[in-house]
Design a protein around this motif. Structure first.
Motif, PDB file in Angstrom:
ATOM      1  N   ASN A  85     -51.372  52.977  18.584  1.00 42.19           N
ATOM      2  CA  ASN A  85     -51.501  51.492  17.625  1.00 42.19           C
ATOM      3  C   ASN A  85     -51.061  50.198  17.973  1.00 42.19           C
ATOM      4  OD1 ASN A  85     -51.989  52.875  14.865  1.00 42.19           O
ATOM      5  ND2 ASN A  85     -51.617  54.509  16.412  1.00 42.19           N
ATOM      6  N   PHE A  86     -51.401  49.652  17.462  1.00 40.68           N
ATOM      7  CA  PHE A  86     -51.451  48.158  17.873  1.00 40.68           C
ATOM      8  C   PHE A  86     -50.476  47.509  16.330  1.00 40.68           C
ATOM      9  CE2 PHE A  86     -54.756  49.400  20.467  1.00 40.68           C
ATOM     10  CZ  PHE A  86     -53.950  49.182  21.921  1.00 40.68           C
ATOM     11  N   ILE A  87     -49.810  46.244  17.306  1.00 42.25           N
ATOM     12  CA  ILE A  87     -48.950  45.523  16.794  1.00 42.25           C
ATOM     13  C   ILE A  87     -50.009  43.886  16.825  1.00 42.25           C
ATOM     14  CG2 ILE A  87     -47.270  46.360  15.801  1.00 42.25           C
ATOM     15  CD1 ILE A  87     -46.431  44.446  17.750  1.00 42.25           C
ATOM     16  N   ASP A  88     -50.248  42.885  15.999  1.00 41.06           N
ATOM     17  CA  ASP A  88     -50.638  41.711  15.860  1.00 41.06           C
ATOM     18  C   ASP A  88     -51.049  40.820  17.161  1.00 41.06           C
ATOM     19  OD1 ASP A  88     -51.939  42.092  12.950  1.00 41.06           O
ATOM     20  OD2 ASP A  88     -50.170  40.766  12.801  1.00 41.06           O
ATOM     21  N   ASN A  89     -50.131  41.172  18.278  1.00 43.74           N
ATOM     22  CA  ASN A  89     -50.036  40.059  19.391  1.00 43.74           C
ATOM     23  C   ASN A  89     -50.537  40.805  20.333  1.00 43.74           C
ATOM     24  OD1 ASN A  89     -47.615  42.343  19.224  1.00 43.74           O
ATOM     25  ND2 ASN A  89     -46.176  40.395  19.847  1.00 43.74           N
ATOM     26  N   GLY A  90     -51.004  43.223  20.196  1.00 45.68           N
ATOM     27  CA  GLY A  90     -51.652  42.883  20.231  1.00 45.68           C
ATOM     28  C   GLY A  90     -51.009  43.910  21.819  1.00 45.68           C
ATOM     29  N   GLU A  91     -49.684  43.791  21.100  1.00 45.57           N
ATOM     30  CA  GLU A  91     -48.888  44.941  21.822  1.00 45.57           C
ATOM     31  C   GLU A  91     -48.782  46.891  21.176  1.00 45.57           C
ATOM     32  OE1 GLU A  91     -44.760  42.352  23.012  1.00 45.57           O
ATOM     33  OE2 GLU A  91     -45.618  42.751  21.294  1.00 45.57           O
ATOM     34  N   LYS A  92     -49.244  48.297  21.893  1.00 41.60           N
ATOM     35  CA  LYS A  92     -49.372  48.656  21.754  1.00 41.60           C
ATOM     36  C   LYS A  92     -47.255  49.789  21.384  1.00 41.60           C
ATOM     37  CE  LYS A  92     -52.411  50.032  25.495  1.00 41.60           C
ATOM     38  NZ  LYS A  92     -52.741  50.446  26.948  1.00 41.60           N
ATOM     39  N   VAL A  93     -47.818  50.556  20.136  1.00 42.89           N
ATOM     40  CA  VAL A  93     -46.755  50.876  19.589  1.00 42.89           C
ATOM     41  C   VAL A  93     -46.992  52.648  19.981  1.00 42.89           C
ATOM     42  CG1 VAL A  93     -45.708  51.214  17.506  1.00 42.89           C
ATOM     43  CG2 VAL A  93     -46.512  49.183  18.257  1.00 42.89           C
ATOM     44  N   GLU A 115     -36.289  47.779  28.722  1.00 40.57           N
ATOM     45  CA  GLU A 115     -37.520  47.309  28.871  1.00 40.57           C
ATOM     46  C   GLU A 115     -38.420  46.926  27.744  1.00 40.57           C
ATOM     47  OE1 GLU A 115     -38.916  49.093  31.992  1.00 40.57           O
ATOM     48  OE2 GLU A 115     -38.298  48.639  33.101  1.00 40.57           O
ATOM     49  N   ASN A 116     -38.420  48.073  26.592  1.00 37.08           N
ATOM     50  CA  ASN A 116     -39.042  48.050  25.383  1.00 37.08           C
ATOM     51  C   ASN A 116     -38.345  48.568  24.064  1.00 37.08           C
ATOM     52  OD1 ASN A 116     -41.724  49.438  26.840  1.00 37.08           O
ATOM     53  ND2 ASN A 116     -40.614  51.016  27.825  1.00 37.08           N
ATOM     54  N   LEU A 117     -38.816  48.182  23.314  1.00 40.60           N
ATOM     55  CA  LEU A 117     -37.947  48.128  22.350  1.00 40.60           C
ATOM     56  C   LEU A 117     -38.006  49.334  20.868  1.00 40.60           C
ATOM     57  CD1 LEU A 117     -36.410  45.667  20.854  1.00 40.60           C
ATOM     58  CD2 LEU A 117     -38.971  44.621  19.548  1.00 40.60           C
ATOM     59  N   ASN A 118     -37.171  50.280  20.006  1.00 41.21           N
ATOM     60  CA  ASN A 118     -37.654  50.700  19.527  1.00 41.21           C
ATOM     61  C   ASN A 118     -36.435  50.720  18.545  1.00 41.21           C
ATOM     62  OD1 ASN A 118     -38.759  52.794  22.045  1.00 41.21           O
ATOM     63  ND2 ASN A 118     -35.907  52.542  23.008  1.00 41.21           N
ATOM     64  N   TYR A 119     -37.662  51.498  17.087  1.00 43.49           N
ATOM     65  CA  TYR A 119     -36.526  51.506  16.129  1.00 43.49           C
ATOM     66  C   TYR A 119     -36.954  53.123  15.564  1.00 43.49           C
ATOM     67  CZ  TYR A 119     -38.265  46.854  15.747  1.00 43.49           C
ATOM     68  OH  TYR A 119     -38.707  45.507  16.498  1.00 43.49           O
ATOM     69  N   PHE A 120     -35.713  53.539  15.098  1.00 38.95           N
ATOM     70  CA  PHE A 120     -35.398  54.474  14.399  1.00 38.95           C
ATOM     71  C   PHE A 120     -35.854  54.396  12.824  1.00 38.95           C
ATOM     72  CE2 PHE A 120     -31.777  54.641  17.794  1.00 38.95           C
ATOM     73  CZ  PHE A 120     -31.896  55.046  18.665  1.00 38.95           C
ATOM     74  N   ILE A 121     -36.397  55.542  12.562  1.00 36.09           N
ATOM     75  CA  ILE A 121     -36.815  56.121  11.495  1.00 36.09           C
ATOM     76  C   ILE A 121     -37.101  57.025  10.633  1.00 36.09           C
ATOM     77  CG2 ILE A 121     -39.376  55.593   9.930  1.00 36.09           C
ATOM     78  CD1 ILE A 121     -40.151  54.202  12.660  1.00 36.09           C
ATOM     79  N   SER A 137     -36.538  62.426  11.060  1.00 32.83           N
ATOM     80  CA  SER A 137     -36.359  61.272  12.264  1.00 32.83           C
ATOM     81  C   SER A 137     -37.701  61.390  12.456  1.00 32.83           C
ATOM     82  CB  SER A 137     -35.322  61.368  12.608  1.00 32.83           C
ATOM     83  OG  SER A 137     -33.779  61.520  11.607  1.00 32.83           O
ATOM     84  N   TYR A 138     -37.916  59.856  13.384  1.00 29.93           N
ATOM     85  CA  TYR A 138     -38.609  59.928  14.238  1.00 29.93           C
ATOM     86  C   TYR A 138     -38.405  58.395  14.763  1.00 29.93           C
ATOM     87  CZ  TYR A 138     -41.968  62.868  11.802  1.00 29.93           C
ATOM     88  OH  TYR A 138     -42.425  63.601  11.008  1.00 29.93           O
ATOM     89  N   VAL A 139     -39.085  57.742  16.558  1.00 32.02           N
ATOM     90  CA  VAL A 139     -38.898  56.701  17.325  1.00 32.02           C
ATOM     91  C   VAL A 139     -40.438  56.023  17.327  1.00 32.02           C
ATOM     92  CG1 VAL A 139     -37.810  55.444  18.982  1.00 32.02           C
ATOM     93  CG2 VAL A 139     -37.097  57.871  18.131  1.00 32.02           C
ATOM     94  N   LEU A 140     -39.801  55.237  16.962  1.00 32.36           N
ATOM     95  CA  LEU A 140     -41.428  53.752  17.004  1.00 32.36           C
ATOM     96  C   LEU A 140     -41.018  53.288  18.154  1.00 32.36           C
ATOM     97  CD1 LEU A 140     -43.301  52.611  14.314  1.00 32.36           C
ATOM     98  CD2 LEU A 140     -41.978  50.859  16.119  1.00 32.36           C
ATOM     99  N   THR A 141     -41.724  52.825  19.035  1.00 30.25           N
ATOM    100  CA  THR A 141     -41.405  52.366  20.259  1.00 30.25           C
ATOM    101  C   THR A 141     -42.428  51.628  20.434  1.00 30.25           C
ATOM    102  OG1 THR A 141     -40.855  54.485  21.776  1.00 30.25           O
ATOM    103  CG2 THR A 141     -41.233  52.279  22.433  1.00 30.25           C
TER     104      THR A 141
END
Length: 305
Positions: free
Chosen positions: A89-97, A30-36, A46-50
């Motif tokens: 925070n928000f990305i260009d398409n308005g999705e929350k992060v 349901e959500n998109l996760n990035y390991f950073i 290490s963090y997770v950006l969702t």
């Protein structure tokens, strides 16, 4: 997919340091996760950006819930606030992060009875958290009415054998729902999505419970039923009786199970299996890129009916 530049710009809002590695996490429906990985004064953190694709069931209560769980020392990822005090925070398409620390540990691919014992203890503790402290926490929305609504959406997309299984399952769940009205069954804060990809183990201990976006007030046995249909399976698709016994036994030592809950546990498993089968069928019908195979749950549902 987010570019490195976008991820770097988002992380700069938190003042975390210099990014050294970005990886798209496998799984996640349901959500998109990035390991950073971030270099912070020669230390790698290490963090997770969702990227939030599907809002949490709990809405605005989500952050209060996660903060309470952290205060009570439940191993959960807690969202960070950026330098301006914002959680989102928000990305260009308005999705929350949102950004959270990455917890230690790994997902379990081969389940041993030791994993069942430790997970059962953790969930018994979770179910005794004073959820009344969380304002406006909703009831779990996947009830009989939800199943009936999803069934109507799917009815023209199902094969004859799927329709037969669905009719039989709904009939059983209707009877079960009626029984629950007078049964001695407990409710609590439940996770409601305790599949293996939402639990981390480190040194054979539970080190993280992930993805509380389904969390809500619901039947305690529902959480155990989800564990049963995913963690207690045999290689040929059946259920391991010794794992089921251990799951209930260990849980009962920390949070007593009523006779009604024990008697209705198989019905709770049908209830959970039907919900996730319908959810995965819907994902398949809508051609979601990251949907799971509904046939895995279908096999369990057929076994239980």
């Amino acid at each position: 997919m987010l570019t490195k530049e976008i991820v770097s710009a988002l992380c700069s809002n938190y003042g975390l340091g210099t990014i050294t590695q970005i990886d798209l996490a496998r799984g996640g429906i349901e959500n998109l996760n990035y390991f950073i990985d971030i270099n912070n004064n020669s230390t790698i953190d290490s963090y997770v950006l969702t990227v939030i694709k599907t809002p949490s069931y709990s809405g605005d209560s989500y952050f209060q819930m996660m903060e309470l769980l952290k205060q009570l020392e439940v191993s959960v990822p807690t969202p960070l606030k950026d330098l301006k005090g914002n959680i989102f925070n928000f990305i260009d398409n308005g999705e929350k992060v949102l950004v959270q620390p990455r917890l230690p540990g790994n997902h379990i691919s081969s389940v041993e009875i030791l994993h069942i014992r430790h997970l059962s203890k953790s969930i018994a503790d979770l179910h005794q958290i004073p959820y009344q402290l969380i304002k406006n926490l909703p009831l779990h929305p996947r009830h009989l009415e939800w199943a009936l609504t999803q069934s109507k959406k799917l009815e023209h997309h199902l094969t004859p054998d799927q329709k037969t299984l669905l009719r039989t399952s709904l009939k059983k769940v209707k009877t079960f729902t009626h029984t629950l009205e007078t049964a001695n069954v407990s409710k609590s804060l439940i996770h409601a999505d305790l599949f293996k990809d939402n639990v981390l183990f480190d040194n054979e201990q539970v080190s993280g419970l992930l993805d509380f976006h389904h969390a809500s007030i619901g039947y305690c046995m529902y959480d155990l039923a989800v564990i049963a249909i995913d963690w207690c399976r045999t290689k040929d698709g059946g259920l391991k009786s010794e794992f089921l016994y251990e799951l209930l036994k260990i849980y009962n030592l920390k949070k007593p199970i009523t006779s009604d809950e024990l008697w209705l546990f198989k019905d709770f498993m049908v209830f959970a299996a039907l919900h996730f089968w319908l959810s995965r069928l819907t994902g398949q019908m809508e051609s979601r890129e990251r949907s799971k195979n509904p046939n895995e749950i279908k096999a369990i549902l057929e076994l239980l009916i």
